[in-house]
Design an enzyme around this catalytic site. Sequence first.
Site, mmCIF file in Angstrom:
data_model
loop_
_atom_site.group_PDB
_atom_site.id
_atom_site.type_symbol
_atom_site.label_atom_id
_atom_site.label_comp_id
_atom_site.label_asym_id
_atom_site.label_seq_id
_atom_site.Cartn_x
_atom_site.Cartn_y
_atom_site.Cartn_z
ATOM 1 N N CYS A 136 -14.524 0.078 -3.790
ATOM 2 C CA CYS A 136 -14.120 -0.952 -4.291
ATOM 3 C C CYS A 136 -14.615 -2.424 -3.879
ATOM 4 O O CYS A 136 -14.970 -3.601 -4.126
ATOM 5 C CB CYS A 136 -12.822 -2.177 -4.083
ATOM 6 S SG CYS A 136 -11.438 -0.132 -4.998
ATOM 7 N N ASN A 186 -5.382 -2.181 -10.010
ATOM 8 C CA ASN A 186 -6.988 -1.817 -8.871
ATOM 9 C C ASN A 186 -8.035 -1.113 -10.106
ATOM 10 O O ASN A 186 -7.523 0.031 -9.581
ATOM 11 C CB ASN A 186 -6.661 -1.693 -7.999
ATOM 12 C CG ASN A 186 -7.355 -1.083 -7.118
ATOM 13 O OD1 ASN A 186 -9.032 -0.939 -7.486
ATOM 14 N ND2 ASN A 186 -7.444 -1.166 -5.751
ATOM 15 N N HIS A 235 -11.820 -8.605 -5.351
ATOM 16 C CA HIS A 235 -11.232 -7.341 -5.748
ATOM 17 C C HIS A 235 -9.455 -7.471 -6.612
ATOM 18 O O HIS A 235 -8.582 -7.874 -5.585
ATOM 19 C CB HIS A 235 -11.087 -6.458 -4.595
ATOM 20 C CG HIS A 235 -10.912 -4.953 -4.867
ATOM 21 N ND1 HIS A 235 -11.127 -4.700 -6.261
ATOM 22 C CD2 HIS A 235 -10.449 -4.330 -4.434
ATOM 23 C CE1 HIS A 235 -10.505 -3.108 -6.328
ATOM 24 N NE2 HIS A 235 -10.087 -3.329 -5.555
HETATM 25 N N1 COA Z 1 8.613 1.983 -6.214
HETATM 26 C C1 COA Z 1 9.502 1.749 -5.733
HETATM 27 N N2 COA Z 1 9.695 1.729 -4.243
HETATM 28 C C2 COA Z 1 8.394 2.423 -3.376
HETATM 29 C C3 COA Z 1 7.469 2.852 -4.129
HETATM 30 C C4 COA Z 1 7.482 2.406 -5.537
HETATM 31 N N3 COA Z 1 6.048 2.726 -6.461
HETATM 32 N N4 COA Z 1 6.097 2.672 -3.710
HETATM 33 C C5 COA Z 1 6.495 3.247 -2.415
HETATM 34 N N5 COA Z 1 7.627 2.364 -1.577
HETATM 35 C C6 COA Z 1 8.767 2.435 -1.459
HETATM 36 C C7 COA Z 1 8.683 3.678 -0.098
HETATM 37 O O1 COA Z 1 8.538 5.008 -0.220
HETATM 38 C C8 COA Z 1 9.256 3.128 1.185
HETATM 39 O O2 COA Z 1 10.675 3.155 0.610
HETATM 40 P P1 COA Z 1 11.977 3.719 2.280
HETATM 41 O O3 COA Z 1 11.422 2.219 2.932
HETATM 42 O O4 COA Z 1 12.822 4.318 1.967
HETATM 43 O O5 COA Z 1 10.912 4.869 3.052
HETATM 44 C C9 COA Z 1 9.336 1.084 0.417
HETATM 45 O O6 COA Z 1 8.916 1.298 -0.639
HETATM 46 C C10 COA Z 1 7.994 0.461 0.700
HETATM 47 O O7 COA Z 1 6.755 1.396 1.399
HETATM 48 P P2 COA Z 1 5.752 0.278 1.216
HETATM 49 O O8 COA Z 1 4.756 1.669 1.551
HETATM 50 O O9 COA Z 1 6.176 -0.139 3.222
HETATM 51 O O10 COA Z 1 5.280 -1.291 1.128
HETATM 52 P P3 COA Z 1 4.223 -2.062 0.983
HETATM 53 O O11 COA Z 1 5.482 -3.282 1.298
HETATM 54 O O12 COA Z 1 3.888 -1.791 2.176
HETATM 55 O O13 COA Z 1 4.289 -1.629 -0.368
HETATM 56 C C11 COA Z 1 1.751 -0.889 -1.092
HETATM 57 C C12 COA Z 1 3.563 -1.132 -0.572
HETATM 58 C C13 COA Z 1 1.133 -0.184 -2.149
HETATM 59 C C14 COA Z 1 1.710 -2.340 -2.414
HETATM 60 C C15 COA Z 1 1.107 -1.829 -0.347
HETATM 61 O O14 COA Z 1 0.974 -1.430 1.019
HETATM 62 C C16 COA Z 1 0.420 -2.243 -0.363
HETATM 63 O O15 COA Z 1 -0.692 -2.606 -1.708
HETATM 64 N N6 COA Z 1 -1.199 -2.258 0.013
HETATM 65 C C17 COA Z 1 -2.858 -2.065 0.078
HETATM 66 C C18 COA Z 1 -2.654 -0.993 -1.057
HETATM 67 C C19 COA Z 1 -4.528 -1.596 -2.020
HETATM 68 O O16 COA Z 1 -4.846 -2.735 -1.919
HETATM 69 N N7 COA Z 1 -5.436 -0.664 -1.641
HETATM 70 C C20 COA Z 1 -6.195 -0.633 -2.591
HETATM 71 C C21 COA Z 1 -7.655 -1.111 -1.362
HETATM 72 S S1 COA Z 1 -9.238 -0.933 -2.867
#
Ligand code: COA
Length: 327
Positions: free
Chosen positions: A120, A283, A253
């Site tokens: 990215c 993304n 990004h």
């Molecule tokens: N729908 C519903 N629930 C979801 C889910 C979805 N699509 N994805 C994850 N969950 C759940 C998880 O299972 C977890 O449940 P639990 O607490 O019962 O285990 C809960 O939501 C929280 O998960 P978590 O991973 O802590 O969520 P988060 O707040 O970190 O959000 C992302 C997840 C991926 C949205 C976030 O971490 C993010 O955007 N990170 C950056 C990723 C990124 O930009 N990557 C590309 C970079 S180039």
Amino acid sequence: MTNTESSLFGVRFVGSGSAVPDRVLTNIDLAQMVDTTDEWIASRTGIRARHIADGDEDSVANLAAQAGQKAIAAAGLTPQDIDLIILSTSTSDDLFGTAGRVQQILGAERAVAFDLVAACSGFVFGLVTASQYIRTGVYKNVLLIGADVLSRWVDWEDRRTCILFGDGAGAVVLQASSEIKPENNLLGFEMRSDGKGNNLLNINYSGRSTFEPISMNGQEVYRFAVRRVPEVIEKSLHYANLEIHDLDWLILHQANQRIIDAVVNRLDCDPAKAVSNMGKYGNTSAASIPIALDEWVQAGKIQPDHLIAIAGFGAGLSWGSAVFRWG
Ligand code: COA
């Protein structure tokens, strides 16, 4: 010393273009496929829909060529004028590279073409790479394309990752300054990488002539982006001898609206200057910055002489920023 002050030829930004597949996958559609909701995805990421490649029509090569064609036309050039094509992609149609196919589709027979892989950060790294050939006087017209079809590498049963990504391509034409227009519009840049975080975001070779789907530590990637991206933007602003409030636009990004909001907040940037279109596209990896740039150019929001900072971040880990004047 700035990154750019000592050489003869300046870099100008003379055209943009973009292309996305027709097929749209909404959060509502995704909720039929995995255990998620529109509300969860939109509130955690800002994403509501993404365009998804549908068959060979939407190969990396075809999307990249469409975006490239539009950028070349917007620059008032023909494919024959292009000296160099850099295709930033991490989802090549061919492990040997896709840039040659793009060259062939475009009919850019004079050009030399190669792929650049920096996830990215690919568009920012590609911009800096392209600018070196221009600054040294080697090439005059460079087509830089960011194109990715990450939907090929998504595990569509993994709700933690499949909600995030979309497909598309964006392009710009960079041109060496002339005596008539002698300015250098690439004002500053900074590129960084840290292999210690390499295991946080991967599409790993699986040892069976194929690759595993995307694996990601979402929370760590989020933390990395919010901490590191403001640093490189400040660095490139410093090289440009500018401050955040001098900018007309900040194009990050398009990974997550919360990351954009946090970076904007840390930089004390006017939120109205922070470009966001991830609601429609998700993304799109190396394509996200040039797709957003092109959308803002097409809408007449980005005008000649506007000051723009871009920043990419992602797998590698890699991150980088550039500050430039449009035109
Ligand atoms: N729908 C519903 N629930 C979801 C889910 C979805 N699509 N994805 C994850 N969950 C759940 C998880 O299972 C977890 O449940 P639990 O607490 O019962 O285990 C809960 O939501 C929280 O998960 P978590 O991973 O802590 O969520 P988060 O707040 O970190 O959000 C992302 C997840 C991926 C949205 C976030 O971490 C993010 O955007 N990170 C950056 C990723 C990124 O930009 N990557 C590309 C970079 S180039």
